[in-house]
Scaffold this active site. Structure first.
Site, PDB file in Angstrom:
ATOM      1  N   ASP A 166      14.800 111.502   6.852  1.00 39.97           N
ATOM      2  CA  ASP A 166      13.454 110.836   6.869  1.00 39.97           C
ATOM      3  C   ASP A 166      12.571 110.845   5.502  1.00 39.97           C
ATOM      4  O   ASP A 166      13.234 111.659   4.459  1.00 39.97           O
ATOM      5  CB  ASP A 166      12.606 111.101   7.864  1.00 39.97           C
TER       6      ASP A 166
ATOM      7  N   ASN B  34       6.133 119.175  18.352  1.00 42.90           N
ATOM      8  CA  ASN B  34       6.409 118.015  19.530  1.00 42.90           C
ATOM      9  C   ASN B  34       7.390 117.628  19.936  1.00 42.90           C
ATOM     10  O   ASN B  34       7.590 116.827  20.615  1.00 42.90           O
ATOM     11  CB  ASN B  34       5.591 116.960  19.128  1.00 42.90           C
TER      12      ASN B  34
ATOM     13  N   HIS C 181      10.002 116.596  18.119  1.00 41.98           N
ATOM     14  CA  HIS C 181      10.452 115.295  17.520  1.00 41.98           C
ATOM     15  C   HIS C 181      11.845 115.503  16.472  1.00 41.98           C
ATOM     16  O   HIS C 181      12.041 116.924  16.317  1.00 41.98           O
ATOM     17  CB  HIS C 181       9.393 114.759  16.422  1.00 41.98           C
TER      18      HIS C 181
ATOM     19  N   GLU D 105       9.337 110.194  17.064  1.00 39.48           N
ATOM     20  CA  GLU D 105       8.337 110.952  17.776  1.00 39.48           C
ATOM     21  C   GLU D 105       8.142 110.623  19.171  1.00 39.48           C
ATOM     22  O   GLU D 105       9.031 109.819  19.627  1.00 39.48           O
ATOM     23  CB  GLU D 105       7.003 110.368  17.133  1.00 39.48           C
TER      24      GLU D 105
HETATM   25  C1  GLP Z   1       9.113 117.532   9.647  1.00 39.26           C
HETATM   26  C2  GLP Z   1      10.574 116.748   9.405  1.00 39.26           C
HETATM   27  C3  GLP Z   1      11.583 117.195  10.341  1.00 39.26           C
HETATM   28  C4  GLP Z   1      11.765 118.523  10.527  1.00 39.26           C
HETATM   29  C5  GLP Z   1      10.588 119.150  10.940  1.00 39.26           C
HETATM   30  C6  GLP Z   1      10.260 120.631  11.230  1.00 39.26           C
HETATM   31  O1  GLP Z   1       8.518 116.777  10.673  1.00 39.26           O
HETATM   32  N1  GLP Z   1      10.239 115.189   9.558  1.00 39.26           N
HETATM   33  O2  GLP Z   1      13.081 116.653   9.912  1.00 39.26           O
HETATM   34  O3  GLP Z   1      12.675 118.771  11.211  1.00 39.26           O
HETATM   35  O4  GLP Z   1       9.498 118.677  10.368  1.00 39.26           O
HETATM   36  O5  GLP Z   1       9.914 121.119   9.810  1.00 39.26           O
HETATM   37  P1  GLP Z   1      10.076 122.572   9.635  1.00 39.26           P
HETATM   38  O6  GLP Z   1      11.451 123.022   9.465  1.00 39.26           O
HETATM   39  O7  GLP Z   1       8.842 122.914   8.369  1.00 39.26           O
HETATM   40  O8  GLP Z   1       9.343 123.418  10.940  1.00 39.26           O
END
Ligand code: GLP
Length: 266
Positions: free
Chosen positions: A83, A154, A156, A161
């Site tokens: 993303d 959440n 995702h 989402e």
């Molecule tokens: C972001 C990214 C996701 C990732 C998530 C968790 O929203 N778009 O791809 O998996 O955060 O992030 P973290 O590893 O910082 O908890």
């Protein structure tokens, strides 16, 4: 996986629980290296789907370390990131292109034209075409051998989402422009210096191309992930919790957790 861990099977998926974050990260590194080794032996390019966020940072640090030690090459690897915020400049330090450049691409021998991140600078009228093109690039590259995932609070994956789509509709979601969920915006507030400054949209790989990867590793570290992890592994599939949809391709999914992230599992 070398380090001792406990193995569970939930939602038809393999779940490996490691004593701490370091051991869990190393297990993810091992699974990536196995993909690269297999591709090398078969004399073909490895095609990796990569993630951003704080969770995979130690994984990239280990890969860079091994590259510097001369035991790992990315010369025959292509990568596709999950993303990117939209709109954003690749030079903006908060962009995922910039994150990948810092943590991996600039530190290893990957060819610049094989390190793909969705482009946060495409004109909005062309965002859908760019997203569709990204899916075609992956297909033209032979499909993803491996997808590394993290989980949002959440539930995702990527920036897919929670939504009220049916499961069948959600499973067909292609790469596209999306609006971020309030929980995601709250979690990104620190990076952006306040929730009101978070870029509220993003380009994300869709659930369809993510779930089409030939193997998938979901890495979750820390007690703040315990609840979404437990729900994703034990609730029935629902688009309200996108990570439950990994159950639809259960046999190719491995969850790698540290003990705190597994804290709500029976
Ligand atoms: C972001 C990214 C996701 C990732 C998530 C968790 O929203 N778009 O791809 O998996 O955060 O992030 P973290 O590893 O910082 O908890």
């Amino acid at each position: 996986m070398s380090v001792s861990h406990r193995s569970l099977r939930l939602g038809g998926m393999n779940v490996a629980v490691f004593p701490d974050a370091e051991a869990a990260s190393l297990a993810a590194v091992d699974s990536l290296i196995e993909i690269l080794d297999t591709a090398r032996i078969r004399r073909r390019r490895a095609v990796l789907g990569l993630a951003t966020g704080s969770t995979p940072q130690p994984v990239y640090a280990h890969l860079v370390h091994r590259h510097r030690a001369g035991v790992l090459s990315f010369a025959n690897v292509s990568t596709y990131n999950l993303d990117e915020y939209y709109p954003i400049s690749p030079l903006d330090p908060r962009s995922y292109r910039s994150y990948m450049h810092r943590h991996l691409f600039s530190q290893v021998d990957i060819a610049p034209h094989r390190a793909h991140v969705l482009d946060g600078t495409v004109p909005e009228a062309f965002a859908a075409a760019h997203a569709a093109e990204f899916d075609r690039w992956i297909e033209a590259d032979g499909g993803l051998d491996f997808q590394l995932l993290g989980i949002g609070r959440n539930g995702h994956i990527g920036f897919n989402e929670p939504s009220d789509l049916t499961v069948a509709e959600a499973l067909r979601l292609p790469t596209r422009l999306v609006e971020l969920h309030p929980v995601t915006r709250a979690d990104a507030a620190r990076e952006f210096g306040g929730e009101n400054h978070v870029i509220p949209r993003a380009l994300t790989m869709g659930l369809a191309p993510i779930l089409a990867a030939r193997s998938i590793v979901m890495l979750a570290i820390g007690a703040h992930k315990a609840e979404p992890v437990a729900r994703a592994l034990t609730a029935p599939m629902t688009a309200l919790l996108p990570a439950t949809l990994l159950q639809s391709v259960a046999d190719k999914v491995t969850w790698i957790l540290d003990e705190p992230a597994a804290g709500r599992l029976a």
